[in-house]
Design a protein around this motif. Structure first.
Motif, PDB file in Angstrom:
ATOM      1  N   ALA A 164     -29.667   3.149 -12.717  1.00  0.00           N
ATOM      2  CA  ALA A 164     -30.327   3.876 -13.800  1.00  0.00           C
ATOM      3  C   ALA A 164     -30.238   5.359 -13.441  1.00  0.00           C
ATOM      4  O   ALA A 164     -30.636   5.756 -12.346  1.00  0.00           O
ATOM      5  N   SER A 165     -29.685   6.158 -14.353  1.00  0.00           N
ATOM      6  CA  SER A 165     -29.510   7.574 -14.061  1.00  0.00           C
ATOM      7  C   SER A 165     -29.631   8.392 -15.339  1.00  0.00           C
ATOM      8  O   SER A 165     -28.940   8.114 -16.316  1.00  0.00           O
ATOM      9  N   GLU A 166     -30.511   9.379 -15.309  1.00  0.00           N
ATOM     10  CA  GLU A 166     -30.689  10.250 -16.470  1.00  0.00           C
ATOM     11  C   GLU A 166     -29.818  11.495 -16.389  1.00  0.00           C
ATOM     12  O   GLU A 166     -29.400  12.025 -17.404  1.00  0.00           O
ATOM     13  N   THR A 167     -29.549  11.964 -15.177  1.00  0.00           N
ATOM     14  CA  THR A 167     -28.826  13.226 -15.014  1.00  0.00           C
ATOM     15  C   THR A 167     -27.464  13.068 -14.349  1.00  0.00           C
ATOM     16  O   THR A 167     -26.747  14.045 -14.196  1.00  0.00           O
ATOM     17  N   GLY A 168     -27.125  11.867 -13.907  1.00  0.00           N
ATOM     18  CA  GLY A 168     -25.874  11.648 -13.198  1.00  0.00           C
ATOM     19  C   GLY A 168     -26.031  11.690 -11.690  1.00  0.00           C
ATOM     20  O   GLY A 168     -25.101  11.382 -10.953  1.00  0.00           O
ATOM     21  N   PHE A 169     -27.196  12.049 -11.196  1.00  0.00           N
ATOM     22  CA  PHE A 169     -27.459  12.157  -9.760  1.00  0.00           C
ATOM     23  C   PHE A 169     -27.344  10.788  -9.083  1.00  0.00           C
ATOM     24  O   PHE A 169     -26.572  10.602  -8.146  1.00  0.00           O
ATOM     25  N   THR A 170     -28.091   9.814  -9.573  1.00  0.00           N
ATOM     26  CA  THR A 170     -28.042   8.457  -9.010  1.00  0.00           C
ATOM     27  C   THR A 170     -26.694   7.805  -9.299  1.00  0.00           C
ATOM     28  O   THR A 170     -26.177   7.048  -8.478  1.00  0.00           O
ATOM     29  N   GLN A 171     -26.123   8.119 -10.429  1.00  0.00           N
ATOM     30  CA  GLN A 171     -24.827   7.558 -10.794  1.00  0.00           C
ATOM     31  C   GLN A 171     -23.755   7.911  -9.760  1.00  0.00           C
ATOM     32  O   GLN A 171     -22.904   7.085  -9.444  1.00  0.00           O
ATOM     33  N   ARG A 172     -23.800   9.117  -9.209  1.00  0.00           N
ATOM     34  CA  ARG A 172     -22.824   9.520  -8.194  1.00  0.00           C
ATOM     35  C   ARG A 172     -22.926   8.635  -6.952  1.00  0.00           C
ATOM     36  O   ARG A 172     -21.923   8.242  -6.371  1.00  0.00           O
ATOM     37  N   PHE A 173     -24.151   8.332  -6.521  1.00  0.00           N
ATOM     38  CA  PHE A 173     -24.333   7.423  -5.381  1.00  0.00           C
ATOM     39  C   PHE A 173     -23.825   6.024  -5.727  1.00  0.00           C
ATOM     40  O   PHE A 173     -23.137   5.393  -4.934  1.00  0.00           O
ATOM     41  N   ALA A 174     -24.206   5.529  -6.905  1.00  0.00           N
ATOM     42  CA  ALA A 174     -23.792   4.192  -7.329  1.00  0.00           C
ATOM     43  C   ALA A 174     -22.267   4.098  -7.398  1.00  0.00           C
ATOM     44  O   ALA A 174     -21.682   3.101  -6.951  1.00  0.00           O
ATOM     45  N   LEU A 175     -21.632   5.119  -7.907  1.00  0.00           N
ATOM     46  CA  LEU A 175     -20.172   5.137  -7.990  1.00  0.00           C
ATOM     47  C   LEU A 175     -19.543   5.129  -6.601  1.00  0.00           C
ATOM     48  O   LEU A 175     -18.583   4.391  -6.348  1.00  0.00           O
ATOM     49  N   GLY A 176     -20.098   5.908  -5.680  1.00  0.00           N
ATOM     50  CA  GLY A 176     -19.598   5.930  -4.302  1.00  0.00           C
ATOM     51  C   GLY A 176     -19.721   4.568  -3.640  1.00  0.00           C
ATOM     52  O   GLY A 176     -18.808   4.116  -2.938  1.00  0.00           O
ATOM     53  N   ILE A 177     -20.821   3.881  -3.869  1.00  0.00           N
ATOM     54  CA  ILE A 177     -21.034   2.543  -3.299  1.00  0.00           C
ATOM     55  C   ILE A 177     -20.043   1.554  -3.906  1.00  0.00           C
ATOM     56  O   ILE A 177     -19.397   0.785  -3.189  1.00  0.00           O
ATOM     57  N   ALA A 178     -19.908   1.577  -5.227  1.00  0.00           N
ATOM     58  CA  ALA A 178     -18.988   0.649  -5.900  1.00  0.00           C
ATOM     59  C   ALA A 178     -17.547   0.881  -5.465  1.00  0.00           C
ATOM     60  O   ALA A 178     -16.795  -0.071  -5.247  1.00  0.00           O
ATOM     61  N   GLN A 179     -17.156   2.135  -5.310  1.00  0.00           N
ATOM     62  CA  GLN A 179     -15.794   2.432  -4.867  1.00  0.00           C
ATOM     63  C   GLN A 179     -15.561   1.943  -3.441  1.00  0.00           C
ATOM     64  O   GLN A 179     -14.520   1.368  -3.137  1.00  0.00           O
ATOM     65  N   ALA A 180     -16.533   2.167  -2.562  1.00  0.00           N
ATOM     66  CA  ALA A 180     -16.387   1.745  -1.164  1.00  0.00           C
ATOM     67  C   ALA A 180     -16.306   0.223  -1.044  1.00  0.00           C
ATOM     68  O   ALA A 180     -15.597  -0.297  -0.193  1.00  0.00           O
ATOM     69  N   LEU A 181     -17.022  -0.486  -1.904  1.00  0.00           N
ATOM     70  CA  LEU A 181     -17.051  -1.954  -1.846  1.00  0.00           C
ATOM     71  C   LEU A 181     -16.004  -2.596  -2.760  1.00  0.00           C
ATOM     72  O   LEU A 181     -15.848  -3.816  -2.750  1.00  0.00           O
ATOM     73  N   HIS A 182     -15.351  -1.783  -3.567  1.00  0.00           N
ATOM     74  CA  HIS A 182     -14.381  -2.292  -4.551  1.00  0.00           C
ATOM     75  C   HIS A 182     -15.033  -3.332  -5.459  1.00  0.00           C
ATOM     76  O   HIS A 182     -14.523  -4.435  -5.654  1.00  0.00           O
ATOM     77  N   CYS A 183     -16.221  -2.952  -5.989  1.00  0.00           N
ATOM     78  CA  CYS A 183     -16.928  -3.873  -6.865  1.00  0.00           C
ATOM     79  C   CYS A 183     -17.261  -3.187  -8.186  1.00  0.00           C
ATOM     80  O   CYS A 183     -17.087  -1.978  -8.341  1.00  0.00           O
ATOM     81  N   GLU A 184     -17.763  -3.975  -9.105  1.00  0.00           N
ATOM     82  CA  GLU A 184     -18.080  -3.488 -10.440  1.00  0.00           C
ATOM     83  C   GLU A 184     -19.355  -2.652 -10.426  1.00  0.00           C
ATOM     84  O   GLU A 184     -20.262  -2.875  -9.620  1.00  0.00           O
ATOM     85  N   LEU A 185     -19.416  -1.726 -11.365  1.00  0.00           N
ATOM     86  CA  LEU A 185     -20.540  -0.805 -11.520  1.00  0.00           C
ATOM     87  C   LEU A 185     -20.998  -0.870 -12.971  1.00  0.00           C
ATOM     88  O   LEU A 185     -20.167  -0.757 -13.880  1.00  0.00           O
TER      89      LEU A 185
END
Length: 163
Positions: free
Chosen positions: A9-30
């Motif tokens: 859940a992200s209103e400004t994109g701040f949390t989204q950047r972390f979530a994207l980094g995690i998904a990319q590192a794990l090669h999983c869906e976001l």
């Protein structure tokens, strides 16, 4: 990695950047929490949920859990993102609080970062700039370094699930 799913859940994109980094590192869906369905959750062994940390609450987690708790797998990792220094966050208390409210084991991680002010509207930009000055949070670790403990926990949990 079909076994894990990152929901955020992200209103400004701040949390989204972390979530994207995690998904990319794990090669999983976001998936943004607004678009997640029961079917998205049922086929996973692990869900990683992220939201902005306000006080001792991860935004959106309570509503997400209430709506989907019956569809969640046995493992849930939660991260809260924020600009407050890690040593100022009551990580153990927050983890205990969520473990007491949920019927499954929950790992909690706090991810400190630097928001991109240029992506915010004027009101949030001013609010965040003032908070950064007040907290003295002018330098934050890079996202990749910040998410490493969470990534290690994911690998450990998925390895245990295989046994």
């Amino acid at each position: 990695m079909e076994q894990a799913l990152v929901v955020y859940a992200s209103e400004t994109g701040f949390t989204q950047r972390f979530a994207l980094g995690i998904a990319q590192a794990l090669h999983c869906e976001l998936i943004d929490v607004q678009f997640v369905t029961t079917a998205d959750l049922q086929k996973r062994k692990l869900i990683i949920y992220g939201g902005h940390l306000v006080g001792e609450k991860v935004l959106g987690l309570k509503a997400f859990y209430r709506e989907f708790h019956q569809s969640l797998p046995d493992q849930l990792i939660v991260f809260g993102s924020g600009i407050i220094r890690r040593e100022q966050v009551a990580i153990k208390q927050i983890k205990l609080q969520y473990q007491n409210r949920c019927v499954m084991p929950i790992d909690f991680y706090y991810l400190q970062g630097q928001p991109k002010l240029s992506q915010m509207n004027l009101f949030r930009r001013i609010q965040t700039s003032l908070a950064l000055k007040q907290l003295g949070a002018s330098h934050c670790p890079a996202i990749h370094g910040t998410i490493q403990p969470l990534l290690r926990a994911v690998v450990r949990l998925l390895d245990q699930a295989k046994l």
